[in-house]
Design an enzyme around this catalytic site. Sequence first.
Site, PDB file in Angstrom:
ATOM      1  N   ASP A  23     -29.113 -17.082 -34.700  1.00 18.22           N
ATOM      2  CA  ASP A  23     -29.507 -18.266 -33.924  1.00 18.22           C
ATOM      3  C   ASP A  23     -28.939 -19.545 -34.547  1.00 18.22           C
ATOM      4  O   ASP A  23     -28.719 -19.611 -35.752  1.00 18.22           O
ATOM      5  CB  ASP A  23     -31.052 -18.320 -33.878  1.00 18.22           C
ATOM      6  CG  ASP A  23     -31.549 -19.188 -32.742  1.00 18.22           C
ATOM      7  OD1 ASP A  23     -30.732 -19.603 -31.876  1.00 18.22           O
ATOM      8  OD2 ASP A  23     -32.758 -19.464 -32.706  1.00 18.22           O
ATOM      9  N   GLY A  24     -28.727 -20.548 -33.685  1.00 23.28           N
ATOM     10  CA  GLY A  24     -28.333 -21.870 -34.175  1.00 23.28           C
ATOM     11  C   GLY A  24     -26.887 -22.247 -33.915  1.00 23.28           C
ATOM     12  O   GLY A  24     -26.425 -23.277 -34.407  1.00 23.28           O
ATOM     13  N   ARG A  27     -26.797 -25.758 -32.131  1.00 23.46           N
ATOM     14  CA  ARG A  27     -27.152 -26.884 -33.015  1.00 23.46           C
ATOM     15  C   ARG A  27     -26.079 -27.110 -34.075  1.00 23.46           C
ATOM     16  O   ARG A  27     -25.809 -28.240 -34.477  1.00 23.46           O
ATOM     17  CB  ARG A  27     -28.528 -26.624 -33.663  1.00 23.46           C
ATOM     18  CG  ARG A  27     -29.678 -26.986 -32.732  1.00 23.46           C
ATOM     19  CD  ARG A  27     -30.981 -26.394 -33.207  1.00 23.46           C
ATOM     20  NE  ARG A  27     -31.024 -24.955 -32.928  1.00 23.46           N
ATOM     21  CZ  ARG A  27     -31.903 -24.128 -33.486  1.00 23.46           C
ATOM     22  NH1 ARG A  27     -32.784 -24.581 -34.353  1.00 23.46           N
ATOM     23  NH2 ARG A  27     -31.896 -22.841 -33.161  1.00 23.46           N
ATOM     24  N   HIS A  40     -20.456 -21.086 -30.572  1.00 23.49           N
ATOM     25  CA  HIS A  40     -20.428 -19.654 -30.244  1.00 23.49           C
ATOM     26  C   HIS A  40     -19.148 -18.995 -30.771  1.00 23.49           C
ATOM     27  O   HIS A  40     -19.178 -17.858 -31.233  1.00 23.49           O
ATOM     28  CB  HIS A  40     -20.523 -19.450 -28.732  1.00 23.49           C
ATOM     29  CG  HIS A  40     -21.863 -19.843 -28.177  1.00 23.49           C
ATOM     30  ND1 HIS A  40     -23.045 -19.488 -28.785  1.00 23.49           N
ATOM     31  CD2 HIS A  40     -22.221 -20.553 -27.079  1.00 23.49           C
ATOM     32  CE1 HIS A  40     -24.062 -19.962 -28.088  1.00 23.49           C
ATOM     33  NE2 HIS A  40     -23.589 -20.620 -27.048  1.00 23.49           N
ATOM     34  N   SER A  68     -29.779 -12.004 -25.262  1.00 24.78           N
ATOM     35  CA  SER A  68     -31.098 -11.472 -24.910  1.00 24.78           C
ATOM     36  C   SER A  68     -31.265 -11.388 -23.395  1.00 24.78           C
ATOM     37  O   SER A  68     -30.520 -12.016 -22.631  1.00 24.78           O
ATOM     38  CB  SER A  68     -32.195 -12.362 -25.504  1.00 24.78           C
ATOM     39  OG  SER A  68     -32.345 -13.535 -24.735  1.00 24.78           O
ATOM     40  N   GLU A  70     -33.397 -12.806 -21.897  1.00 23.96           N
ATOM     41  CA  GLU A  70     -33.806 -14.155 -21.464  1.00 23.96           C
ATOM     42  C   GLU A  70     -32.633 -15.141 -21.472  1.00 23.96           C
ATOM     43  O   GLU A  70     -32.733 -16.230 -20.901  1.00 23.96           O
ATOM     44  CB  GLU A  70     -34.918 -14.688 -22.380  1.00 23.96           C
ATOM     45  CG  GLU A  70     -36.282 -14.023 -22.178  1.00 23.96           C
ATOM     46  CD  GLU A  70     -36.346 -12.597 -22.723  1.00 23.96           C
ATOM     47  OE1 GLU A  70     -35.690 -12.319 -23.754  1.00 23.96           O
ATOM     48  OE2 GLU A  70     -37.021 -11.749 -22.109  1.00 23.96           O
ATOM     49  N   TRP A  72     -30.055 -15.083 -19.838  1.00 22.53           N
ATOM     50  CA  TRP A  72     -29.528 -15.313 -18.487  1.00 22.53           C
ATOM     51  C   TRP A  72     -30.027 -16.642 -17.943  1.00 22.53           C
ATOM     52  O   TRP A  72     -29.502 -17.143 -16.950  1.00 22.53           O
ATOM     53  CB  TRP A  72     -29.935 -14.175 -17.538  1.00 22.53           C
ATOM     54  CG  TRP A  72     -29.369 -12.849 -17.940  1.00 22.53           C
ATOM     55  CD1 TRP A  72     -30.049 -11.807 -18.489  1.00 22.53           C
ATOM     56  CD2 TRP A  72     -28.006 -12.416 -17.825  1.00 22.53           C
ATOM     57  NE1 TRP A  72     -29.198 -10.749 -18.731  1.00 22.53           N
ATOM     58  CE2 TRP A  72     -27.938 -11.092 -18.335  1.00 22.53           C
ATOM     59  CE3 TRP A  72     -26.830 -13.020 -17.358  1.00 22.53           C
ATOM     60  CZ2 TRP A  72     -26.755 -10.365 -18.383  1.00 22.53           C
ATOM     61  CZ3 TRP A  72     -25.646 -12.294 -17.402  1.00 22.53           C
ATOM     62  CH2 TRP A  72     -25.623 -10.977 -17.909  1.00 22.53           C
ATOM     63  N   ARG A  74     -29.586 -19.410 -19.245  1.00 18.89           N
ATOM     64  CA  ARG A  74     -28.679 -20.483 -19.672  1.00 18.89           C
ATOM     65  C   ARG A  74     -27.685 -20.833 -18.558  1.00 18.89           C
ATOM     66  O   ARG A  74     -27.501 -20.055 -17.622  1.00 18.89           O
ATOM     67  CB  ARG A  74     -27.922 -20.038 -20.924  1.00 18.89           C
ATOM     68  CG  ARG A  74     -28.870 -19.833 -22.073  1.00 18.89           C
ATOM     69  CD  ARG A  74     -28.145 -19.617 -23.364  1.00 18.89           C
ATOM     70  NE  ARG A  74     -29.121 -19.463 -24.425  1.00 18.89           N
ATOM     71  CZ  ARG A  74     -28.882 -19.654 -25.712  1.00 18.89           C
ATOM     72  NH1 ARG A  74     -27.676 -20.012 -26.104  1.00 18.89           N
ATOM     73  NH2 ARG A  74     -29.831 -19.492 -26.610  1.00 18.89           N
ATOM     74  N   LEU A 134     -20.651   1.980 -41.616  1.00 19.34           N
ATOM     75  CA  LEU A 134     -21.725   1.181 -41.012  1.00 19.34           C
ATOM     76  C   LEU A 134     -21.806   1.374 -39.497  1.00 19.34           C
ATOM     77  O   LEU A 134     -20.776   1.415 -38.815  1.00 19.34           O
ATOM     78  CB  LEU A 134     -21.468  -0.310 -41.285  1.00 19.34           C
ATOM     79  CG  LEU A 134     -22.460  -1.283 -40.644  1.00 19.34           C
ATOM     80  CD1 LEU A 134     -23.729  -1.406 -41.499  1.00 19.34           C
ATOM     81  CD2 LEU A 134     -21.840  -2.671 -40.437  1.00 19.34           C
ATOM     82  N   ARG A 197     -39.773 -17.197 -34.864  1.00 13.80           N
ATOM     83  CA  ARG A 197     -40.316 -16.328 -33.816  1.00 13.80           C
ATOM     84  C   ARG A 197     -39.362 -15.169 -33.622  1.00 13.80           C
ATOM     85  O   ARG A 197     -38.239 -15.170 -34.128  1.00 13.80           O
ATOM     86  CB  ARG A 197     -40.534 -17.115 -32.520  1.00 13.80           C
ATOM     87  CG  ARG A 197     -39.295 -17.814 -32.018  1.00 13.80           C
ATOM     88  CD  ARG A 197     -39.517 -18.478 -30.651  1.00 13.80           C
ATOM     89  NE  ARG A 197     -38.392 -19.335 -30.330  1.00 13.80           N
ATOM     90  CZ  ARG A 197     -38.342 -20.646 -30.560  1.00 13.80           C
ATOM     91  NH1 ARG A 197     -39.368 -21.266 -31.096  1.00 13.80           N
ATOM     92  NH2 ARG A 197     -37.261 -21.349 -30.256  1.00 13.80           N
ATOM     93  N   SER A 199     -38.620 -13.798 -30.435  1.00 12.84           N
ATOM     94  CA  SER A 199     -37.861 -13.904 -29.182  1.00 12.84           C
ATOM     95  C   SER A 199     -37.536 -12.539 -28.566  1.00 12.84           C
ATOM     96  O   SER A 199     -36.391 -12.293 -28.170  1.00 12.84           O
ATOM     97  CB  SER A 199     -36.581 -14.723 -29.391  1.00 12.84           C
ATOM     98  OG  SER A 199     -36.889 -15.990 -29.937  1.00 12.84           O
TER      99      SER A 199
HETATM  100  C1  IPE Z   1     -32.563 -15.403 -29.545  1.00 13.56           C
HETATM  101  O1  IPE Z   1     -32.162 -16.731 -29.637  1.00 13.56           O
HETATM  102  C2  IPE Z   1     -31.505 -14.587 -28.861  1.00 13.56           C
HETATM  103  C3  IPE Z   1     -30.261 -14.421 -29.604  1.00 13.56           C
HETATM  104  C4  IPE Z   1     -30.017 -14.845 -30.824  1.00 13.56           C
HETATM  105  C5  IPE Z   1     -29.246 -13.672 -28.906  1.00 13.56           C
HETATM  106  P1  IPE Z   1     -32.584 -17.803 -28.537  1.00 13.56           P
HETATM  107  O2  IPE Z   1     -31.988 -19.091 -28.972  1.00 13.56           O
HETATM  108  O3  IPE Z   1     -32.252 -17.302 -27.191  1.00 13.56           O
HETATM  109  O4  IPE Z   1     -34.174 -17.807 -28.691  1.00 13.56           O
HETATM  110  P2  IPE Z   1     -35.257 -18.887 -28.292  1.00 13.56           P
HETATM  111  O5  IPE Z   1     -35.027 -19.245 -26.862  1.00 13.56           O
HETATM  112  O6  IPE Z   1     -35.057 -20.065 -29.206  1.00 13.56           O
HETATM  113  O7  IPE Z   1     -36.568 -18.220 -28.531  1.00 13.56           O
HETATM  114  C1  IPE Z   2     -27.520 -18.180 -30.797  1.00 12.49           C
HETATM  115  O1  IPE Z   2     -27.324 -19.559 -30.845  1.00 12.49           O
HETATM  116  C2  IPE Z   2     -26.553 -17.492 -29.866  1.00 12.49           C
HETATM  117  C3  IPE Z   2     -27.168 -16.969 -28.637  1.00 12.49           C
HETATM  118  C4  IPE Z   2     -28.426 -17.017 -28.336  1.00 12.49           C
HETATM  119  C5  IPE Z   2     -26.282 -16.328 -27.696  1.00 12.49           C
HETATM  120  P1  IPE Z   2     -27.943 -20.518 -29.750  1.00 12.49           P
HETATM  121  O2  IPE Z   2     -27.000 -20.642 -28.624  1.00 12.49           O
HETATM  122  O3  IPE Z   2     -29.324 -20.095 -29.384  1.00 12.49           O
HETATM  123  O4  IPE Z   2     -27.991 -21.885 -30.560  1.00 12.49           O
HETATM  124  P2  IPE Z   2     -29.163 -22.951 -30.559  1.00 12.49           P
HETATM  125  O5  IPE Z   2     -30.425 -22.222 -30.880  1.00 12.49           O
HETATM  126  O6  IPE Z   2     -29.194 -23.566 -29.205  1.00 12.49           O
HETATM  127  O7  IPE Z   2     -28.765 -23.913 -31.632  1.00 12.49           O
HETATM  128 MG    MG Z   3     -31.175 -20.502 -30.055  1.00  8.68          MG
END
Ligand code: IPE
Ligand code: IPE
Ligand code: MG
Length: 246
Positions: A23-24, A27, A40, A68, A70, A72, A74, A134, A197, A199
């Site tokens: 995640d992140g 940001r 990404h 995930s 969820e 979709w 986006r 792996l 969390r 997620s």
């Molecule tokens: C969780 O991250 C899903 C992935 C890393 C693929 P999200 O960024 O979608 O999770 P939430 O919305 O902050 O819970």
């Molecule tokens: C994780 O990074 C990648 C995916 C969920 C696909 P994010 O896209 O959720 O990045 P943030 O959380 O918005 O920074």
């Molecule tokens: Mg995220």
Amino acid sequence: MAKRKQTTELLNYGVKHIAFIMDGNGRWAKKRMRPRNFGHAEGAKRIFEIALDCNKRKIEVMSCYAFSTENWNRPQSEIDYLFKQLEVELKKKIPTLMKENIKLVTMGDITRLPLSTQEEINKAVNETSANSGLILNMGLNYGSYDEIIRGFKNIAKRIEANEIKSDDIDVKMIDNHLYTAGYPPLDLLIRTSGEMRLSNFMLWQLAYTELIFTPVYWPDYTPEQLELSLQEFSKRKRRYGGLDNE
Ligand code: IPE
Ligand code: IPE
Ligand code: MG
């Protein structure tokens, strides 16, 4: 000379199965005043770098959350980019996966992904299927609720077909009906970016997993970061409801 070799040896600290909520990315890009997709692109590279490192450490399975059920929600442009990026990165990485003996598998219903992405995934999965290093298990259109529902439906079908009885259902049977059937128990989950969390990720498998939440954004999660996480894991005392063996 011998001493130096010792310090560079990569250890797995007893981890057989590791998982990442990567995640992140968004940001990370925003901090650099760049579009989310830039994050990404960088994040996709880290997946393979970390997988190579896990492989060197002789970790058996690396599960990672790439998209995930969820996600979709986006914007379509971001979804399109994510899958295109995965496709391009996979194509580039197949030779490395082969050279390093890494086997790619997926969890989640990939039939909802763009056709060209499915093709590239299937190609990589087929080509690497006999590799014995792996297992890189990528969650794509993965959600834990979906996985558990799918497992329960398959168990129910076996009951309807009189293959098993409802009384036969136990932990092992449910384990065997999840995408992770046959893999070692999940030892360590790492979520980057400071969110604390799950997620909808691997809820069943996480029952006795050690959790690490790091503020580092996924594109900054390097093999050095992994070493730090593994060292933190090595200090944990896993009691499984019992007492310390001391
Ligand atoms: C969780 O991250 C899903 C992935 C890393 C693929 P999200 O960024 O979608 O999770 P939430 O919305 O902050 O819970
Ligand atoms: C994780 O990074 C990648 C995916 C969920 C696909 P994010 O896209 O959720 O990045 P943030 O959380 O918005 O920074
Ligand atoms: Mg995220």
